[in-house]
Design a protein around this motif. Structure first.
Motif, PDB file in Angstrom:
ATOM      1  N   GLU A 105      36.364   0.637  73.545  1.00 56.07           N
ATOM      2  CA  GLU A 105      35.201  -0.209  73.289  1.00 56.07           C
ATOM      3  C   GLU A 105      33.907   0.464  73.759  1.00 56.07           C
ATOM      4  O   GLU A 105      32.836   0.218  73.202  1.00 56.07           O
ATOM      5  CB  GLU A 105      35.393  -1.541  74.009  1.00 56.07           C
ATOM      6  CG  GLU A 105      34.413  -2.601  73.634  1.00 56.07           C
ATOM      7  CD  GLU A 105      34.668  -3.877  74.396  1.00 56.07           C
ATOM      8  OE1 GLU A 105      33.667  -4.557  74.708  1.00 56.07           O
ATOM      9  OE2 GLU A 105      35.827  -4.203  74.686  1.00 56.07           O
ATOM     10  N   GLU A 163      32.959   3.399  73.273  1.00 54.63           N
ATOM     11  CA  GLU A 163      32.420   4.232  72.190  1.00 54.63           C
ATOM     12  C   GLU A 163      31.641   3.412  71.179  1.00 54.63           C
ATOM     13  O   GLU A 163      30.720   3.916  70.546  1.00 54.63           O
ATOM     14  CB  GLU A 163      33.561   4.967  71.482  1.00 54.63           C
ATOM     15  CG  GLU A 163      34.250   5.995  72.337  1.00 54.63           C
ATOM     16  CD  GLU A 163      35.395   6.670  71.608  1.00 54.63           C
ATOM     17  OE1 GLU A 163      35.407   6.673  70.360  1.00 54.63           O
ATOM     18  OE2 GLU A 163      36.280   7.195  72.304  1.00 54.63           O
ATOM     19  N   ASP A 164      32.039   2.163  70.990  1.00 51.25           N
ATOM     20  CA  ASP A 164      31.374   1.265  70.044  1.00 51.25           C
ATOM     21  C   ASP A 164      31.345  -0.112  70.698  1.00 51.25           C
ATOM     22  O   ASP A 164      32.158  -0.979  70.391  1.00 51.25           O
ATOM     23  CB  ASP A 164      32.147   1.238  68.716  1.00 51.25           C
ATOM     24  CG  ASP A 164      31.444   0.421  67.653  1.00 51.25           C
ATOM     25  OD1 ASP A 164      30.232   0.153  67.788  1.00 51.25           O
ATOM     26  OD2 ASP A 164      32.114   0.027  66.676  1.00 51.25           O
ATOM     27  N   SER A 169      27.488   2.027  55.909  1.00 50.70           N
ATOM     28  CA  SER A 169      27.125   2.185  57.324  1.00 50.70           C
ATOM     29  C   SER A 169      27.949   1.260  58.208  1.00 50.70           C
ATOM     30  O   SER A 169      28.371   1.642  59.300  1.00 50.70           O
ATOM     31  CB  SER A 169      25.645   1.879  57.539  1.00 50.70           C
ATOM     32  OG  SER A 169      24.850   2.836  56.896  1.00 50.70           O
ATOM     33  N   GLY A 176      33.175   8.560  60.203  1.00 49.83           N
ATOM     34  CA  GLY A 176      32.145   7.956  61.047  1.00 49.83           C
ATOM     35  C   GLY A 176      32.271   8.344  62.506  1.00 49.83           C
ATOM     36  O   GLY A 176      31.411   8.041  63.304  1.00 49.83           O
ATOM     37  N   LYS A 177      33.350   9.028  62.890  1.00 42.61           N
ATOM     38  CA  LYS A 177      33.597   9.387  64.287  1.00 42.61           C
ATOM     39  C   LYS A 177      33.254  10.846  64.594  1.00 42.61           C
ATOM     40  O   LYS A 177      33.719  11.394  65.543  1.00 42.61           O
ATOM     41  CB  LYS A 177      35.071   9.140  64.639  1.00 42.61           C
ATOM     42  CG  LYS A 177      35.495   7.703  64.543  1.00 42.61           C
ATOM     43  CD  LYS A 177      34.853   6.897  65.642  1.00 42.61           C
ATOM     44  CE  LYS A 177      35.330   5.475  65.575  1.00 42.61           C
ATOM     45  NZ  LYS A 177      34.677   4.631  66.533  1.00 42.61           N
ATOM     46  N   ASN A 212      35.149  -8.433  60.451  1.00 40.70           N
ATOM     47  CA  ASN A 212      34.078  -7.866  61.255  1.00 40.70           C
ATOM     48  C   ASN A 212      32.911  -7.432  60.376  1.00 40.70           C
ATOM     49  O   ASN A 212      31.745  -7.672  60.702  1.00 40.70           O
ATOM     50  CB  ASN A 212      34.616  -6.685  62.075  1.00 40.70           C
ATOM     51  CG  ASN A 212      33.558  -6.075  62.951  1.00 40.70           C
ATOM     52  OD1 ASN A 212      32.717  -5.320  62.467  1.00 40.70           O
ATOM     53  ND2 ASN A 212      33.599  -6.387  64.233  1.00 40.70           N
ATOM     54  N   THR A 235      31.985   3.042  61.353  1.00 46.34           N
ATOM     55  CA  THR A 235      32.630   3.021  62.665  1.00 46.34           C
ATOM     56  C   THR A 235      34.148   2.874  62.564  1.00 46.34           C
ATOM     57  O   THR A 235      34.855   3.134  63.530  1.00 46.34           O
ATOM     58  CB  THR A 235      32.087   1.879  63.548  1.00 46.34           C
ATOM     59  OG1 THR A 235      32.315   0.643  62.893  1.00 46.34           O
ATOM     60  CG2 THR A 235      30.610   2.055  63.829  1.00 46.34           C
ATOM     61  N   HIS A 261      29.224  -9.032  60.519  1.00 41.20           N
ATOM     62  CA  HIS A 261      28.097  -8.141  60.829  1.00 41.20           C
ATOM     63  C   HIS A 261      27.057  -8.193  59.708  1.00 41.20           C
ATOM     64  O   HIS A 261      25.849  -8.260  59.972  1.00 41.20           O
ATOM     65  CB  HIS A 261      28.613  -6.721  61.031  1.00 41.20           C
ATOM     66  CG  HIS A 261      27.652  -5.832  61.722  1.00 41.20           C
ATOM     67  ND1 HIS A 261      28.015  -4.630  62.261  1.00 41.20           N
ATOM     68  CD2 HIS A 261      26.320  -5.930  61.971  1.00 41.20           C
ATOM     69  CE1 HIS A 261      26.971  -4.057  62.802  1.00 41.20           C
ATOM     70  NE2 HIS A 261      25.930  -4.809  62.640  1.00 41.20           N
TER      71      HIS A 261
END
Length: 102
Positions: A16, A18-19, A91, A100-101, A72, A95, A76
């Protein structure tokens, strides 16, 4: 599954980081919520691993993950729209992808 719930909770907190999740002013503690979620998932895993084949188990986890990512992403996107911002689905999904990493 031989890993303790506490070890999994610690790993979840590291992931978590990390994001980060914005818990804002929710009426419960972050660590307690992580522990409850992890306990629930481990309990579910122990129940289903005895009645499902390995391939069915993998499919169930993929489908569960897909539903959570979809939920999610929708939440969002709705939040961004409420804030008057543009929504870029690529976008939002970045994640959740290996691309995206980077």
């Amino acid at each position: 599954m031989e890993v303790s719930i506490e070890s999994l909770v610690d790993l979840l907190r590291e992931i978590e980081a990390e994001d980060p999740i914005d818990y804002a002013d929710l009426p419960f503690g972050e660590q307690e919520l992580r522990r409850l979620v992890m306990s629930s998932l481990v309990e579910r895993h122990h129940v289903v691993e005895t009645v499902m084949s390995e391939s069915d188990l993998h499919a169930m986890y993929l489908l569960s993950t897909a539903k959570l990512v979809l939920e999610n992403t929708v939440l969002h996107a709705r939040l961004l729209l409420l804030l008057g911002q543009k929504v870029d689905v690529q976008s939002l999904l970045a994640t959740f992808t290996l691309k995206g990493k980077k």
